[in-house]
Scaffold this motif. Structure first.
Motif, short mmCIF file in Angstrom:
data_model
loop_
_atom_site.label_atom_id
_atom_site.label_comp_id
_atom_site.label_asym_id
_atom_site.label_seq_id
_atom_site.Cartn_x
_atom_site.Cartn_y
_atom_site.Cartn_z
N SER A 1 0.84 -1.17 -0.28
CA SER A 1 -0.10 -0.13 -0.01
C SER A 1 0.91 1.02 -0.16
O SER A 1 1.93 1.18 0.42
N VAL A 2 0.31 2.28 -0.50
CA VAL A 2 1.04 3.81 -0.45
C VAL A 2 -0.02 4.68 0.18
O VAL A 2 -1.24 4.55 -0.26
N THR A 3 0.26 5.27 1.00
CA THR A 3 -0.57 6.24 1.85
C THR A 3 -0.14 7.73 1.25
O THR A 3 1.15 8.23 1.34
N VAL A 4 -1.20 8.32 0.56
CA VAL A 4 -1.07 9.77 0.05
C VAL A 4 -1.69 10.72 0.81
O VAL A 4 -3.10 10.76 1.13
N THR A 5 -0.83 11.76 1.12
CA THR A 5 -1.64 12.93 1.87
C THR A 5 -1.62 14.13 1.04
O THR A 5 -0.73 14.58 0.66
N GLN A 6 -2.77 14.45 0.45
CA GLN A 6 -3.16 15.70 -0.31
C GLN A 6 -3.47 16.93 0.26
O GLN A 6 -4.29 16.48 1.28
#
Length: 641
Positions: free
Chosen positions: A270-275
């Motif tokens: 998984s990849v956690t993306v904070t936008q």
């Protein structure tokens, strides 16, 4: 050690002998089993702890008969796999054997116990196949050729073939993402590298990559979406994703799941993306300017200029619609495109063309105009001025010159000159028609070519020919000429003079003929008058007494000829001096006297002597007569006024 005594025949045998050298009786061998030993590779033989066979034993060795109980084996990476060889010794002697593999793979390990067979006996010999220490080989099936060789005679051997299979084993391909946490600030797109690891298996695996997000609002692009990872190797793929745009000041975090699927087995990462999106920036309008803002154009109806859109203070990219406006509606605008894009903090430029109706010749006019750029939020405007001017007509600044302005000729009726049209004072082309005339209509004037085109700031010329009747001899005449160049709207003129002069040849002819006649006559006076040499008496005999030895004719010639010659010389001199007289009477009188007197004298000689009658007249007499005639003609060359 002591010799071995055969119990059958009593013969003595060397220590270590197994068969009697006389009767081939078997002496026996050790009952303790030898440990297992690996098969030897190609070209190698393994010695046994027993004493080597003698030369007599080697000569009686026969290759064994071998049959494998299995022709195919599947290897186990954990333990060795056994198989049996049914071997028969057809030799009359006891023989030992070793298993060799000429083309053994580097990863294969084969072992077997010590093999010894009695003469003409058989046995099942166990052989084990396993994997050597080190990396596990790739899954495959290979054929291995075994060679069972005699220890007594290594040249005696029997082949056998076994098919070995290395089975698949290991874990599925694992996938990891780098980086596993991504932060996007005022951006909607990002990328991550996917590492595919197949180092834990011994066979290639084809992996399909997919990405998901719980809300289903993220767009994914995996490149490549399907790839094959070789055994014990790794591979990479790229995950690109596009997040939905956030409102200003909003922040969100999303978990992206990546799945690698191969042979119905799945591994995930998984990849956690904070936008995050910044607060809405303050709106700063763009500014416009024209370069140049004031344009002055001469003899042309249009001009190019540069529109500069300045968004350096802005924080947003702008797309603007551009256009032009003229309060009087007399200026037209040409843009390469109706829209222009300008990035935040940048300047964008666009070329445009403005065109208007030109003024009258020799005048100028100014047209104010505006250029606008607008979007859904605002409109920006800048102004400019187009000034058009037209030069005066080229004919008004043109000049006409005749070179040379005075055409002087002598003894001819025709003269030539150049008519130059000078357009140096204009930036326009000039087309004119040329003509020339004589106000008195006494001369004919021709101009070729009759029409010329003159480039701006240059000049051209045409050839003129003037023809008139020449004046009388010794007189001159001058005629005034007029030339014009017109383009139909204006005319330029110039003046010239045609001067003619006719030479008076009479004075020259008088001098030439008179002097020539005097010289010829003088030459004749000094030359023989008859062709008899004895009859020649020159002027040097003048005043000399007549010799007594001369007869009657010669005495007469001696007495008269020298004085006659002197008279001719005197008259020749008088004829020459007559050149300086105002009239030609002196020359004419001297010439007549000379001719008449000389002819009379020659007639006298012809009647009183035989010289002329017999010999004839000589060239001296001819010269005297010709000189008299020439002098007389010179005396006639007097112009009477």
């Amino acid at each position: 050690m002591s010799d071995i005594i055969c119990e059958a025949c009593g013969a003595a045998n060397p220590p270590g002998t197994q068969f009697c050298t006389e009767c081939d009786a078997y002496f026996g061998w050790s009952q303790t089993a030898a440990p297992a030993r690996p098969a030897t590779p190609s070209g190698m033989s393994t010695t046994t702890p027993v004493t080597p066979a003698t030369a007599a034993d080697a000569s009686r060795v026969i290759a064994p008969t071998v049959e494998a109980d299995q022709t195919a084996l599947t290897l186990d990476p954990e333990v060795a796999v056994p198989m049996s060889l049914h071997m028969y010794n057809p030799s009359p002697v006891v023989d030992g054997y070793v298993v060799q593999i000429p083309t053994a793979p580097s990863w294969l390990r084969v072992t077997h116990e010590e093999i010894r067979l009695l003469p003409r006996s058989d046995a099942m010999v166990p052989v084990t196949f396993g994997l050597a220490d080190g990396p596990v080989p790739e899954a495959q099936t290979v054929s291995v050729d075994l060679l069972i060789c005699s220890l007594t005679d290594e040249h005696k051997s029997t082949p056998a073939r076994v098919e070995l299979t290395v089975p698949r084993f290991g874990r599925p391909v694992t996938v990891t993402a780098h980086p596993s946490m991504i932060r996007l600030l005022d951006e909607n797109e990002g990328k991550a590298q996917l590492a595919l690891d197949n180092s834990a298996s011994n066979y290639p695996q084809t992996v399909s990559l997919t990405a998901t997000e719980p809300e289903g609002v993220v767009r994914f692009d995996v490149t490549p979406a399907r790839c094959t990872v070789e055994a014990g190797a790794t591979a990479t793929a790229t995950l690109a994703f596009a997040m939905p745009e956030l409102d200003h000041g909003a922040t969100t975090e999303r978990r992206l799941a990546i799945t690698a699927t191969s042979d119905d087995e799945h591994t995930e990462t998984s990849v956690t993306v904070t936008q995050q999106r910044s607060q809405a920036p303050e709106h700063v309008p763009v500014t416009l300017r024209l370069e140049p803002s004031v344009m002055r154009v001469k003899d042309f109806a249009m001009a190019d200029l540069l529109l500069v859109v300045d968004n350096r203070r802005g924080t947003q990219d702008r797309t603007l619609t551009v256009g032009g406006r003229d309060p009087e509606g007399r200026v037209s605008f040409t843009f390469p495109t109706s829209r222009i894009d300008v990035a935040a903090g940048r300047i964008a430029t666009m070329r445009l063309t403005v065109e208007a109706e030109p003024p009258e010749i020799g005048k100028d006019v100014s047209y104010p105009f505006s250029v606008l750029a607008n979007d859904e939020v605002e409109e920006a405007e800048t102004t400019g001025t187009l000034t058009l001017s037209r030069s005066p007509a080229a004919i008004t600044t043109a000049a006409l010159r005749l070179h040379p302005s005075k055409i002087s000729v002598r003894n001819t009726s025709t003269g030539h000159s150049r008519l130059i049209v000078d357009n140096a004072g204009s930036d326009q082309w000039l087309t004119v028609y040329l003509a020339g005339s004589d106000p008195e209509a006494a001369a004919r004037v021709t101009v070729r070519p009759a029409s010329v085109q003159v480039p701006p700031r240059q000049s051209v010329w045409a050839e003129t020919t003037i023809t008139a009747n020449p004046p009388d001899a010794g007189e001159s005449a001058e005629r005034q000429l007029s030339f014009t160049a017109t383009d139909g709207r204006g005319t330029v003129t110039c003046e010239g003079t045609f001067a003619q002069r006719t030479s008076d040849w009479m004075p020259v002819a008088r001098v030439v003929l008179t002097l020539l006649g005097a010289l010829v006559a003088a030459a004749g006076a000094l030359s023989p008058w008859t062709r008899i040499p004895e009859h020649f008496f020159g002027v040097d005999r003048l005043g000399v007494a007549i010799p007594d030895d001369l007869d009657g004719e010669l005495r007469q010639l001696f007495a008269t000829q020298p004085p006659a010659r002197v008279v001719v010389l005197v008259l020749a001199a008088a004829m020459a001096l007559g050149v300086f007289a105002r009239s030609g009477k002196t020359t004419q009188t001297a010439a007549i006297a000379m001719a008449a007197g000389f002819v009379g004298y020659m007639v006298f000689l012809a009647t009183t002597t035989t010289g002329i009658v017999v010999g004839g007249v000589a060239y001296g007499a001819v010269l005297v007569v010709v000189g008299a005639v020439s002098g007389f003609l010179g005396g006639l060359c007097i112009r009477r006024r």
